[in-house]
Scaffold this motif. Structure first.
Motif, PDB file in Angstrom:
ATOM      1  N   UNK A  22       1.762   5.443   4.857  1.00  0.00           N
ATOM      2  CA  UNK A  22       0.302   5.563   4.788  1.00  0.00           C
ATOM      3  C   UNK A  22      -0.366   4.218   4.522  1.00  0.00           C
ATOM      4  N   UNK A  23       0.252   3.367   3.730  1.00  0.00           N
ATOM      5  CA  UNK A  23      -0.365   2.063   3.459  1.00  0.00           C
ATOM      6  C   UNK A  23      -0.164   1.097   4.626  1.00  0.00           C
ATOM      7  N   UNK A  24       0.977   1.189   5.305  1.00  0.00           N
ATOM      8  CA  UNK A  24       1.216   0.330   6.465  1.00  0.00           C
ATOM      9  C   UNK A  24       0.536   0.864   7.726  1.00  0.00           C
ATOM     10  N   UNK A  25       0.320   2.187   7.745  1.00  0.00           N
ATOM     11  CA  UNK A  25      -0.279   2.853   8.917  1.00  0.00           C
ATOM     12  C   UNK A  25       0.514   2.565  10.181  1.00  0.00           C
ATOM     13  N   UNK A  26       1.826   2.498  10.011  1.00  0.00           N
ATOM     14  CA  UNK A  26       2.715   2.208  11.138  1.00  0.00           C
ATOM     15  C   UNK A  26       4.128   2.598  10.739  1.00  0.00           C
ATOM     16  N   UNK A  27       4.787   3.391  11.590  1.00  0.00           N
ATOM     17  CA  UNK A  27       6.173   3.777  11.311  1.00  0.00           C
ATOM     18  C   UNK A  27       7.095   2.571  11.416  1.00  0.00           C
ATOM     19  N   UNK A  28       6.863   1.712  12.406  1.00  0.00           N
ATOM     20  CA  UNK A  28       7.742   0.562  12.597  1.00  0.00           C
ATOM     21  C   UNK A  28       7.618  -0.428  11.443  1.00  0.00           C
ATOM     22  N   UNK A  29       6.381  -0.713  11.001  1.00  0.00           N
ATOM     23  CA  UNK A  29       6.206  -1.642   9.877  1.00  0.00           C
ATOM     24  C   UNK A  29       6.758  -1.044   8.587  1.00  0.00           C
ATOM     25  N   UNK A  32      10.526  -1.529   8.472  1.00  0.00           N
ATOM     26  CA  UNK A  32      10.918  -2.895   8.078  1.00  0.00           C
ATOM     27  C   UNK A  32      10.776  -3.063   6.573  1.00  0.00           C
ATOM     28  N   UNK A  33       9.652  -2.599   6.036  1.00  0.00           N
ATOM     29  CA  UNK A  33       9.393  -2.756   4.597  1.00  0.00           C
ATOM     30  C   UNK A  33      10.387  -1.965   3.758  1.00  0.00           C
ATOM     31  N   UNK A  34      10.794  -0.800   4.251  1.00  0.00           N
ATOM     32  CA  UNK A  34      11.723   0.054   3.507  1.00  0.00           C
ATOM     33  C   UNK A  34      13.179  -0.319   3.748  1.00  0.00           C
ATOM     34  N   UNK A  35      13.437  -1.163   4.745  1.00  0.00           N
ATOM     35  CA  UNK A  35      14.813  -1.493   5.080  1.00  0.00           C
ATOM     36  C   UNK A  35      15.542  -0.317   5.712  1.00  0.00           C
ATOM     37  N   UNK A  36      14.824   0.483   6.491  1.00  0.00           N
ATOM     38  CA  UNK A  36      15.386   1.666   7.141  1.00  0.00           C
ATOM     39  C   UNK A  36      15.291   1.516   8.651  1.00  0.00           C
ATOM     40  N   UNK A  37      16.079   2.316   9.367  1.00  0.00           N
ATOM     41  CA  UNK A  37      15.938   2.391  10.814  1.00  0.00           C
ATOM     42  C   UNK A  37      14.713   3.237  11.137  1.00  0.00           C
TER      43      UNK A  37
END
Length: 310
Positions: A22-29, A32-37
């Motif tokens: 919700x804060x990034x408003x992007x699944x891809x971003x 990256x931030x979470x270190x997940x695929x």
């Protein structure tokens, strides 16, 4: 019963994905931030949508926007994550070498241009796994609310009268002086109080609506006012502005001395007497006994003291 069944389906990782998406408003971003695929984040988002009965994020052109329901979830999700972060860290004590909690510092850049870089360097040196968020004291946000809500650990700056319901630690006192261009007429002929008041002054943008800085609050107490013709939200940009104009900046000597070797600037005594500028760090009662927050406040104090010795 339904509420309990719903609660059983929610874990802390899911809350973290929710807040990040919700804060990034992007699944891809967010991935990256979470270190997940990215597929794993998409799968978690699908679970969250099912739990909420709401799409949470909807496409608007090339962007993704949170729904009204999602916007209402951002702050509670952040509060849950902050509480979880602190839940066991203080009970076990705080070991900076192994800690992973995030430190959040809100600060003006009035104190010393070297202060924040030195503070970040010290924290990263002693607590290398701890992320650091340096937040500005902006006109549209009140630092008191951020401390109260746990969004900030400590606020650093100067105030005429710090709030009595916050804890306060003095950092240092500084002499009030004026910074002007070397071409300013006052460098050659000096000035009287009336000359200084009539000069064109530059001042920082207030930290929140209605706030008065220490300079203008003191002048008001004397029944005086100066002529402010420029304001700037970026205090670190003001010396360059002063160097290329006839504007006057009135602030602490320590800040001004950092720039006189780099720019064609001069420091003049202020013809109106001011009490020393007092710089503080403020924190809320909720973190007063926190071992991690106490460590952070010790770092702030140590860095401020080291700069005063130079």
């Amino acid at each position: 019963m339904r509420d309990q069944a719903l609660l059983d389906k929610i874990d802390l990782h899911l809350i973290r994905v929710l807040h990040t998406v919700l804060t990034e408003r992007s699944v891809s971003r967010a991935a990256v931030r979470l270190g997940m695929h990215q597929p794993a984040v998409s799968g978690a988002l699908k679970r969250l949508r099912d739990l909420a009965g709401d799409p949470l994020l909807v496409r608007s052109g090339a962007a993704m926007l949170p729904t009204d329901a999602a916007l209402r979830m951002v702050e509670p999700a952040g509060a849950i994550l902050r509480a979880a972060e602190a839940l066991f860290s203080d009970a076990r004590g705080f070991d900076p070498r192994s800690a992973t909690r995030t430190f959040r510092v809100a600060a003006s850049d009035y104190l010393d241009p070297r202060f924040l870089p030195r503070l970040v360097a010290r924290i990263k040196s002693e607590a290398p796994l701890c992320p650091i968020d340096i937040l500005a004291l902006t006109p549209d946000a009140h630092y008191h609310a951020h401390l109260e809500q746990g969004e900030v650990d400590v606020v650093i700056g100067n105030w005429p009268q710090p709030p009595s319901d916050l804890h306060m630690g003095r950092l240092f006192a500084d002499e009030v002086v004026c910074l002007v261009s070397c071409e300013h007429p006052a460098v050659r002929r000096g000035w009287e109080p009336e000359d200084w008041l009539a000069a064109e002054h530059i001042a920082p943008t207030p930290t929140h609506p209605g706030a008065r800085g220490v300079i203008d609050a003191h002048l008001e107490s004397l029944g005086l006012s100066r002529r402010i013709t420029a304001r700037c939200a970026h205090f670190s940009a003001i010396p360059d502005i002063v160097a290329s104009s006839l504007l006057v900046l009135t602030t602490g000597r320590q800040y001004c001395e950092r720039y006189t070797e780099q720019l064609p600037l001069a420091i003049l005594p202020c013809p109106v007497p001011f009490p020393p500028l007092m710089y503080y760090q403020l924190w809320h009662a909720r973190t007063h006994q926190s071992a991690a927050a106490m460590w952070l406040r010790d770092c702030v104090k140590a860095v401020a003291e080291s700069l005063r010795k130079q």
